[in-house]
Design a protein around this motif. Sequence first.
Motif, PDB file in Angstrom:
ATOM      1  N   GLU A  23       0.819  -1.216   0.000  1.00 12.09           N
ATOM      2  CA  GLU A  23       0.000   0.000   0.000  1.00 12.09           C
ATOM      3  C   GLU A  23       0.854   1.268   0.000  1.00 12.09           C
ATOM      4  N   ARG A  24       2.102   1.154   0.424  1.00 10.44           N
ATOM      5  CA  ARG A  24       2.990   2.319   0.466  1.00 10.44           C
ATOM      6  C   ARG A  24       4.395   1.878   0.048  1.00 10.44           C
ATOM      7  N   PRO A  25       4.571   1.599  -1.246  1.00 11.23           N
ATOM      8  CA  PRO A  25       5.862   1.122  -1.740  1.00 11.23           C
ATOM      9  C   PRO A  25       6.888   2.248  -1.789  1.00 11.23           C
ATOM     10  N   LYS A  26       8.093   1.899  -2.192  1.00  8.24           N
ATOM     11  CA  LYS A  26       9.198   2.846  -2.048  1.00  8.24           C
ATOM     12  C   LYS A  26       8.988   4.149  -2.803  1.00  8.24           C
ATOM     13  N   GLN A  27       8.302   4.116  -3.966  1.00 10.36           N
ATOM     14  CA  GLN A  27       8.118   5.361  -4.721  1.00 10.36           C
ATOM     15  C   GLN A  27       7.249   6.373  -3.977  1.00 10.36           C
ATOM     16  N   LEU A  28       6.532   5.921  -2.949  1.00  6.53           N
ATOM     17  CA  LEU A  28       5.708   6.824  -2.134  1.00  6.53           C
ATOM     18  C   LEU A  28       6.376   7.179  -0.816  1.00  6.53           C
ATOM     19  N   LEU A  29       7.639   6.786  -0.664  1.00  3.62           N
ATOM     20  CA  LEU A  29       8.362   7.044   0.585  1.00  3.62           C
ATOM     21  C   LEU A  29       9.380   8.169   0.411  1.00  3.62           C
ATOM     22  N   PRO A  30       9.619   8.964   1.450  1.00  2.00           N
ATOM     23  CA  PRO A  30      10.633  10.033   1.392  1.00  2.00           C
ATOM     24  C   PRO A  30      12.020   9.479   1.712  1.00  2.00           C
ATOM     25  N   LEU A  31      12.612   8.787   0.778  1.00  2.00           N
ATOM     26  CA  LEU A  31      13.880   8.100   1.035  1.00  2.00           C
ATOM     27  C   LEU A  31      15.108   8.985   0.804  1.00  2.00           C
ATOM     28  N   ILE A  32      14.963  10.030   0.003  1.00  2.00           N
ATOM     29  CA  ILE A  32      16.108  10.905  -0.290  1.00  2.00           C
ATOM     30  C   ILE A  32      15.915  12.285   0.325  1.00  2.00           C
ATOM     31  N   SER A  33      14.801  12.914   0.011  1.00  2.00           N
ATOM     32  CA  SER A  33      14.497  14.234   0.559  1.00  2.00           C
ATOM     33  C   SER A  33      13.329  14.082   1.529  1.00  2.00           C
ATOM     34  N   ASP A  34      12.699  15.198   1.884  1.00  3.98           N
ATOM     35  CA  ASP A  34      11.535  15.123   2.766  1.00  3.98           C
ATOM     36  C   ASP A  34      10.259  14.865   1.981  1.00  3.98           C
ATOM     37  N   LYS A  35      10.388  14.638   0.666  1.00  7.21           N
ATOM     38  CA  LYS A  35       9.245  14.333  -0.183  1.00  7.21           C
ATOM     39  C   LYS A  35       9.379  12.924  -0.747  1.00  7.21           C
ATOM     40  N   PRO A  36       8.267  12.259  -1.055  1.00  7.49           N
ATOM     41  CA  PRO A  36       8.347  10.935  -1.652  1.00  7.49           C
ATOM     42  C   PRO A  36       9.134  10.959  -2.972  1.00  7.49           C
ATOM     43  N   LEU A  37       9.741   9.843  -3.309  1.00  4.55           N
ATOM     44  CA  LEU A  37      10.511   9.748  -4.542  1.00  4.55           C
ATOM     45  C   LEU A  37       9.691  10.168  -5.763  1.00  4.55           C
ATOM     46  N   LEU A  38       8.429   9.752  -5.813  1.00  8.11           N
ATOM     47  CA  LEU A  38       7.583  10.096  -6.959  1.00  8.11           C
ATOM     48  C   LEU A  38       7.384  11.598  -7.080  1.00  8.11           C
ATOM     49  N   VAL A  39       7.171  12.271  -5.966  1.00  3.88           N
ATOM     50  CA  VAL A  39       6.995  13.728  -6.001  1.00  3.88           C
ATOM     51  C   VAL A  39       8.278  14.404  -6.479  1.00  3.88           C
TER      52      VAL A  39
END
Length: 346
Positions: A23-39
Amino acid sequence: MSRWAVVVAGGVGSRFWPLSTPERPKQLLPLISDKPLLVDSIDRLGPIVDPDHTLVLTSENLVKSIRKLLPEIPGKNIIAEPRPAGTAAALTWAALNIERRDGIDATMISVHADWFIGDDARFREVLLEAEEIAQRTHTLVTVGVVPTRPDQGFGYIQPTSPDRKGGSPVKRFVEKPDRARAEKLRSEGYLWNSGIFVWSVGDFLAQVKQHTPELAKALALDRDAEAREFFASVAKSVSVDVGVLERSTNVTVVPGDFGWDDIGTWAALGRVRDKDEFGNVTTGDVHILDCTDNVVQADSGTVVIYGVDNLVIVVHDGLTLVTTREKAADLKRLVESLPASEQAKA
Protein backbone atom coordinates in the motif's frame (compact mmCIF):
# COMPACT_ATOMS: atom_id res chain seq x y z
CA MET A 1 6.18 19.55 -31.34
CA SER A 2 4.32 18.42 -28.24
CA ARG A 3 6.22 16.98 -25.26
CA TRP A 4 4.93 14.37 -22.80
CA ALA A 5 6.47 12.71 -19.77
CA VAL A 6 5.71 9.15 -18.66
CA VAL A 7 6.71 8.28 -15.10
CA VAL A 8 6.81 4.56 -14.29
CA ALA A 9 5.70 4.18 -10.67
CA GLY A 10 4.59 0.57 -10.22
CA GLY A 11 6.03 -2.22 -8.12
CA VAL A 12 6.03 -2.89 -4.38
CA GLY A 13 9.66 -2.11 -3.56
CA SER A 14 10.18 -5.28 -1.54
CA ARG A 15 13.87 -4.52 -1.09
CA PHE A 16 12.89 -1.61 1.19
CA TRP A 17 11.04 -3.87 3.61
CA PRO A 18 9.95 -3.32 6.37
CA LEU A 19 9.38 0.36 5.56
CA SER A 20 7.77 -0.34 2.19
CA THR A 21 4.46 -2.18 1.88
CA PRO A 22 2.14 -2.97 -1.05
CA GLU A 23 0.00 0.00 0.00
CA ARG A 24 2.99 2.32 0.47
CA PRO A 25 5.86 1.12 -1.74
CA LYS A 26 9.20 2.85 -2.05
CA GLN A 27 8.12 5.36 -4.72
CA LEU A 28 5.71 6.82 -2.13
CA LEU A 29 8.36 7.04 0.58
CA PRO A 30 10.63 10.03 1.39
CA LEU A 31 13.88 8.10 1.04
CA ILE A 32 16.11 10.91 -0.29
CA SER A 33 14.50 14.23 0.56
CA ASP A 34 11.53 15.12 2.77
CA LYS A 35 9.24 14.33 -0.18
CA PRO A 36 8.35 10.94 -1.65
CA LEU A 37 10.51 9.75 -4.54
CA LEU A 38 7.58 10.10 -6.96
CA VAL A 39 6.99 13.73 -6.00
CA ASP A 40 10.70 14.47 -6.47
CA SER A 41 10.49 12.91 -9.94
CA ILE A 42 7.48 15.00 -10.96
CA ASP A 43 9.04 18.19 -9.59
CA ARG A 44 12.25 17.46 -11.50
CA LEU A 45 10.36 17.27 -14.79
CA GLY A 46 8.14 20.26 -14.05
CA PRO A 47 10.27 22.94 -15.75
CA ILE A 48 10.08 21.14 -19.13
CA VAL A 49 6.79 19.18 -19.04
CA ASP A 50 3.34 20.53 -18.19
CA PRO A 51 1.32 18.53 -15.62
CA ASP A 52 -1.43 18.07 -18.24
CA HIS A 53 1.16 16.24 -20.36
CA THR A 54 2.47 14.03 -17.57
CA LEU A 55 1.32 10.41 -17.28
CA VAL A 56 1.99 8.24 -14.22
CA LEU A 57 1.89 4.47 -14.75
CA THR A 58 1.15 2.51 -11.60
CA SER A 59 -0.77 -0.42 -10.14
CA GLU A 60 -4.50 -0.25 -9.46
CA ASN A 61 -4.14 -0.26 -5.67
CA LEU A 62 -1.97 2.90 -5.73
CA VAL A 63 -4.14 5.15 -7.92
CA LYS A 64 -6.00 6.84 -5.04
CA SER A 65 -2.83 7.46 -3.04
CA ILE A 66 -1.03 8.94 -6.05
CA ARG A 67 -3.93 11.20 -6.93
CA LYS A 68 -3.79 12.63 -3.41
CA LEU A 69 -0.03 12.96 -3.60
CA LEU A 70 -0.08 14.68 -7.01
CA PRO A 71 -3.16 16.94 -7.13
CA GLU A 72 -1.65 18.94 -10.00
CA ILE A 73 -1.71 15.90 -12.31
CA PRO A 74 -5.15 15.36 -13.93
CA GLY A 75 -6.86 12.26 -12.61
CA LYS A 76 -7.10 10.68 -16.07
CA ASN A 77 -3.30 10.91 -16.31
CA ILE A 78 -2.80 8.47 -13.40
CA ILE A 79 -2.99 5.24 -15.38
CA ALA A 80 -3.51 1.91 -13.65
CA GLU A 81 -2.04 -1.28 -15.08
CA PRO A 82 -4.67 -4.01 -14.51
CA ARG A 83 -1.89 -6.58 -14.19
CA PRO A 84 1.92 -6.53 -14.38
CA ALA A 85 2.87 -7.20 -18.01
CA GLY A 86 6.36 -5.70 -18.28
CA THR A 87 7.58 -2.26 -19.28
CA ALA A 88 7.14 -2.94 -23.00
CA ALA A 89 3.38 -3.23 -22.50
CA ALA A 90 3.20 -0.35 -20.02
CA LEU A 91 5.08 2.09 -22.26
CA THR A 92 3.16 0.95 -25.33
CA TRP A 93 -0.11 1.63 -23.53
CA ALA A 94 1.19 5.07 -22.54
CA ALA A 95 2.20 5.75 -26.15
CA LEU A 96 -1.26 4.75 -27.39
CA ASN A 97 -2.82 7.14 -24.87
CA ILE A 98 -0.61 9.99 -26.07
CA GLU A 99 -1.34 9.13 -29.71
CA ARG A 100 -5.09 9.33 -29.06
CA ARG A 101 -4.77 12.72 -27.38
CA ASP A 102 -1.97 14.34 -29.36
CA GLY A 103 -1.01 12.38 -32.48
CA ILE A 104 1.98 10.30 -33.53
CA ASP A 105 4.46 13.18 -33.68
CA ALA A 106 4.31 13.89 -29.94
CA THR A 107 7.53 13.27 -28.00
CA MET A 108 7.49 10.87 -25.07
CA ILE A 109 10.07 11.09 -22.27
CA SER A 110 10.03 8.00 -20.05
CA VAL A 111 11.61 7.89 -16.58
CA HIS A 112 11.20 5.85 -13.39
CA ALA A 113 10.01 7.22 -10.07
CA ASP A 114 12.74 5.67 -7.91
CA TRP A 115 15.92 7.42 -9.02
CA PHE A 116 18.33 9.82 -7.41
CA ILE A 117 19.48 12.68 -9.63
CA GLY A 118 22.31 14.84 -8.33
CA ASP A 119 22.04 17.64 -10.92
CA ASP A 120 18.43 18.31 -11.93
CA ALA A 121 19.29 21.08 -14.38
CA ARG A 122 21.82 18.93 -16.24
CA PHE A 123 19.33 16.06 -16.25
CA ARG A 124 16.79 18.24 -18.05
CA GLU A 125 19.42 19.46 -20.51
CA VAL A 126 20.23 15.88 -21.49
CA LEU A 127 16.54 15.02 -21.90
CA LEU A 128 16.09 17.96 -24.27
CA GLU A 129 19.21 16.95 -26.19
CA ALA A 130 17.83 13.41 -26.50
CA GLU A 131 14.50 14.81 -27.65
CA GLU A 132 16.15 16.82 -30.42
CA ILE A 133 18.02 13.71 -31.62
CA ALA A 134 14.86 11.58 -31.52
CA GLN A 135 12.97 14.12 -33.61
CA ARG A 136 15.80 14.58 -36.11
CA THR A 137 16.83 10.94 -36.56
CA HIS A 138 13.52 9.14 -35.90
CA THR A 139 15.39 6.70 -33.66
CA LEU A 140 14.56 5.42 -30.20
CA VAL A 141 16.89 7.34 -27.88
CA THR A 142 18.12 5.98 -24.57
CA VAL A 143 20.26 7.93 -22.12
CA GLY A 144 23.30 5.91 -21.04
CA VAL A 145 24.71 7.13 -17.76
CA VAL A 146 28.48 7.57 -17.55
CA PRO A 147 29.55 4.97 -14.93
CA THR A 148 31.18 6.12 -11.71
CA ARG A 149 31.99 2.59 -10.47
CA PRO A 150 32.00 -1.01 -11.79
CA ASP A 151 28.44 -1.72 -10.64
CA GLN A 152 27.20 -5.30 -11.04
CA GLY A 153 23.58 -4.32 -10.50
CA PHE A 154 23.11 -2.43 -13.78
CA GLY A 155 23.00 -3.42 -17.42
CA TYR A 156 25.44 -1.75 -19.81
CA ILE A 157 25.22 -0.22 -23.29
CA GLN A 158 28.00 -0.20 -25.87
CA PRO A 159 27.90 2.85 -28.15
CA THR A 160 29.13 2.34 -31.71
CA SER A 161 31.29 5.45 -31.30
CA PRO A 162 32.01 6.10 -27.59
CA ASP A 163 33.37 9.61 -28.16
CA ARG A 164 30.78 10.76 -30.65
CA LYS A 165 28.90 13.85 -29.56
CA GLY A 166 25.20 14.18 -30.24
CA GLY A 167 24.49 10.52 -29.64
CA SER A 168 25.71 7.28 -31.15
CA PRO A 169 23.97 4.18 -32.55
CA VAL A 170 23.83 1.39 -29.99
CA LYS A 171 26.12 -1.53 -30.79
CA ARG A 172 24.83 -3.87 -28.12
CA PHE A 173 23.29 -4.24 -24.68
CA VAL A 174 24.98 -6.26 -21.94
CA GLU A 175 23.09 -7.83 -19.04
CA LYS A 176 24.30 -7.38 -15.45
CA PRO A 177 27.97 -8.49 -15.44
CA ASP A 178 30.21 -9.77 -12.67
CA ARG A 179 32.55 -7.26 -11.05
CA ALA A 180 35.60 -8.01 -13.22
CA ARG A 181 33.62 -7.64 -16.42
CA ALA A 182 31.88 -4.53 -15.13
CA GLU A 183 35.29 -2.93 -14.58
CA LYS A 184 36.34 -3.92 -18.11
CA LEU A 185 33.15 -2.55 -19.67
CA ARG A 186 33.57 0.73 -17.84
CA SER A 187 37.17 1.08 -19.06
CA GLU A 188 36.02 0.42 -22.64
CA GLY A 189 33.50 3.26 -22.68
CA TYR A 190 30.30 1.35 -22.00
CA LEU A 191 27.46 3.25 -20.33
CA TRP A 192 24.98 2.21 -17.66
CA ASN A 193 21.57 1.27 -19.03
CA SER A 194 19.57 3.81 -17.03
CA GLY A 195 16.07 3.17 -18.37
CA ILE A 196 15.69 6.79 -19.50
CA PHE A 197 14.03 6.83 -22.93
CA VAL A 198 13.01 9.56 -25.39
CA TRP A 199 11.20 9.00 -28.69
CA SER A 200 8.29 10.10 -30.80
CA VAL A 201 5.14 8.10 -30.22
CA GLY A 202 4.90 7.07 -33.87
CA ASP A 203 8.50 5.87 -34.07
CA PHE A 204 8.15 3.84 -30.87
CA LEU A 205 4.86 2.19 -31.86
CA ALA A 206 6.32 1.28 -35.26
CA GLN A 207 9.27 -0.46 -33.60
CA VAL A 208 6.99 -2.30 -31.17
CA LYS A 209 4.87 -3.52 -34.06
CA GLN A 210 7.98 -4.70 -35.93
CA HIS A 211 9.93 -6.33 -33.10
CA THR A 212 7.60 -7.30 -30.25
CA PRO A 213 5.33 -10.27 -31.06
CA GLU A 214 4.43 -10.49 -27.38
CA LEU A 215 2.27 -7.38 -27.95
CA ALA A 216 0.95 -8.21 -31.42
CA LYS A 217 -2.55 -9.17 -30.25
CA ALA A 218 -2.80 -6.12 -27.98
CA LEU A 219 -1.69 -3.78 -30.76
CA ALA A 220 -4.29 -5.29 -33.10
CA LEU A 221 -7.11 -4.11 -30.82
CA ASP A 222 -9.19 -1.10 -31.71
CA ARG A 223 -7.45 2.11 -30.67
CA ASP A 224 -10.37 2.85 -28.33
CA ALA A 225 -9.84 -0.39 -26.36
CA GLU A 226 -9.74 -0.11 -22.59
CA ALA A 227 -6.67 -0.84 -20.48
CA ARG A 228 -8.06 -4.12 -19.11
CA GLU A 229 -8.57 -5.51 -22.61
CA PHE A 230 -5.17 -4.31 -23.78
CA PHE A 231 -3.21 -5.82 -20.90
CA ALA A 232 -5.23 -9.06 -21.02
CA SER A 233 -4.14 -9.42 -24.65
CA VAL A 234 -0.41 -9.28 -23.87
CA ALA A 235 0.91 -12.78 -24.63
CA LYS A 236 3.95 -12.61 -22.37
CA SER A 237 5.46 -10.13 -19.95
CA VAL A 238 8.57 -8.53 -21.44
CA SER A 239 10.67 -5.49 -20.64
CA VAL A 240 11.01 -2.70 -23.16
CA ASP A 241 14.78 -3.32 -23.20
CA VAL A 242 14.44 -6.96 -24.22
CA GLY A 243 11.22 -6.72 -26.22
CA VAL A 244 12.04 -3.62 -28.26
CA LEU A 245 15.45 -1.99 -27.86
CA GLU A 246 17.64 -5.12 -28.00
CA ARG A 247 15.81 -6.33 -31.11
CA SER A 248 15.89 -3.03 -32.97
CA THR A 249 18.69 -1.53 -35.07
CA ASN A 250 17.12 1.90 -34.73
CA VAL A 251 18.39 2.87 -31.27
CA THR A 252 20.62 5.81 -30.33
CA VAL A 253 22.36 6.30 -27.00
CA VAL A 254 23.15 9.71 -25.53
CA PRO A 255 25.66 9.88 -22.64
CA GLY A 256 24.44 11.48 -19.44
CA ASP A 257 26.48 12.67 -16.48
CA PHE A 258 24.13 14.16 -13.86
CA GLY A 259 24.64 12.14 -10.70
CA TRP A 260 22.14 9.37 -11.51
CA ASP A 261 21.62 6.39 -9.21
CA ASP A 262 18.95 3.74 -8.90
CA ILE A 263 17.41 3.66 -5.42
CA GLY A 264 16.96 -0.10 -5.47
CA THR A 265 18.05 -1.18 -1.99
CA TRP A 266 18.75 0.15 1.48
CA ALA A 267 22.45 -0.01 0.60
CA ALA A 268 21.90 2.53 -2.21
CA LEU A 269 21.07 5.16 0.42
CA GLY A 270 24.69 4.93 1.51
CA ARG A 271 25.67 6.37 -1.87
CA VAL A 272 23.16 9.19 -2.16
CA ARG A 273 22.38 10.50 1.33
CA ASP A 274 24.60 12.75 3.40
CA LYS A 275 27.17 10.75 5.36
CA ASP A 276 29.19 11.34 8.49
CA GLU A 277 32.97 11.37 8.30
CA PHE A 278 33.05 7.56 8.50
CA GLY A 279 30.51 6.93 5.74
CA ASN A 280 27.52 6.22 8.01
CA VAL A 281 24.06 7.31 6.88
CA THR A 282 21.46 7.68 9.63
CA THR A 283 17.85 8.73 10.09
CA GLY A 284 16.27 9.09 13.53
CA ASP A 285 17.81 8.78 16.98
CA VAL A 286 21.06 6.91 16.31
CA HIS A 287 24.28 6.79 18.37
CA ILE A 288 27.38 5.41 16.63
CA LEU A 289 30.91 4.66 17.84
CA ASP A 290 33.78 3.08 15.89
CA CYS A 291 31.55 2.16 12.93
CA THR A 292 31.90 2.72 9.19
CA ASP A 293 29.63 2.58 6.12
CA ASN A 294 26.40 1.66 7.88
CA VAL A 295 22.84 2.61 6.86
CA VAL A 296 20.56 3.07 9.87
CA GLN A 297 16.87 4.05 9.72
CA ALA A 298 15.21 4.45 13.13
CA ASP A 299 11.57 5.50 12.97
CA SER A 300 11.16 5.03 16.73
CA GLY A 301 13.28 4.51 19.82
CA THR A 302 17.07 4.82 19.90
CA VAL A 303 19.57 2.68 17.99
CA VAL A 304 23.08 2.31 19.40
CA ILE A 305 25.74 0.56 17.33
CA TYR A 306 29.36 -0.05 18.27
CA GLY A 307 32.28 -1.44 16.28
CA VAL A 308 30.37 -2.76 13.26
CA ASP A 309 30.70 -1.98 9.56
CA ASN A 310 28.66 -2.28 6.35
CA LEU A 311 25.34 -3.04 8.05
CA VAL A 312 21.76 -2.03 7.27
CA ILE A 313 19.61 -1.54 10.38
CA VAL A 314 15.95 -0.55 10.08
CA VAL A 315 13.57 -0.05 13.01
CA HIS A 316 9.96 0.42 11.98
CA ASP A 317 6.59 -0.25 13.57
CA GLY A 318 7.91 -2.56 16.28
CA LEU A 319 10.13 -4.57 13.93
CA THR A 320 13.92 -4.45 13.61
CA LEU A 321 15.81 -5.58 10.51
CA VAL A 322 19.57 -6.18 10.64
CA THR A 323 21.46 -7.31 7.56
CA THR A 324 24.58 -6.47 5.57
CA ARG A 325 24.66 -3.93 2.79
CA GLU A 326 25.42 -6.77 0.39
CA LYS A 327 22.48 -8.91 1.54
CA ALA A 328 20.12 -5.92 1.45
CA ALA A 329 19.60 -6.60 -2.25
CA ASP A 330 17.92 -9.92 -1.45
CA LEU A 331 15.20 -8.95 1.00
CA LYS A 332 12.48 -10.51 -1.13
CA ARG A 333 13.90 -13.94 -0.25
CA LEU A 334 13.91 -12.97 3.41
CA VAL A 335 10.29 -11.79 3.36
CA GLU A 336 9.20 -15.01 1.64
CA SER A 337 10.85 -17.01 4.43
CA LEU A 338 8.93 -15.24 7.22
CA PRO A 339 5.98 -16.83 9.05
CA ALA A 340 2.64 -16.17 7.40
CA SER A 341 1.65 -13.74 10.15
CA GLU A 342 4.68 -11.56 9.45
CA GLN A 343 4.34 -11.87 5.67
CA ALA A 344 0.83 -10.45 5.96
CA LYS A 345 2.34 -7.25 7.35
CA ALA A 346 4.97 -6.98 4.58
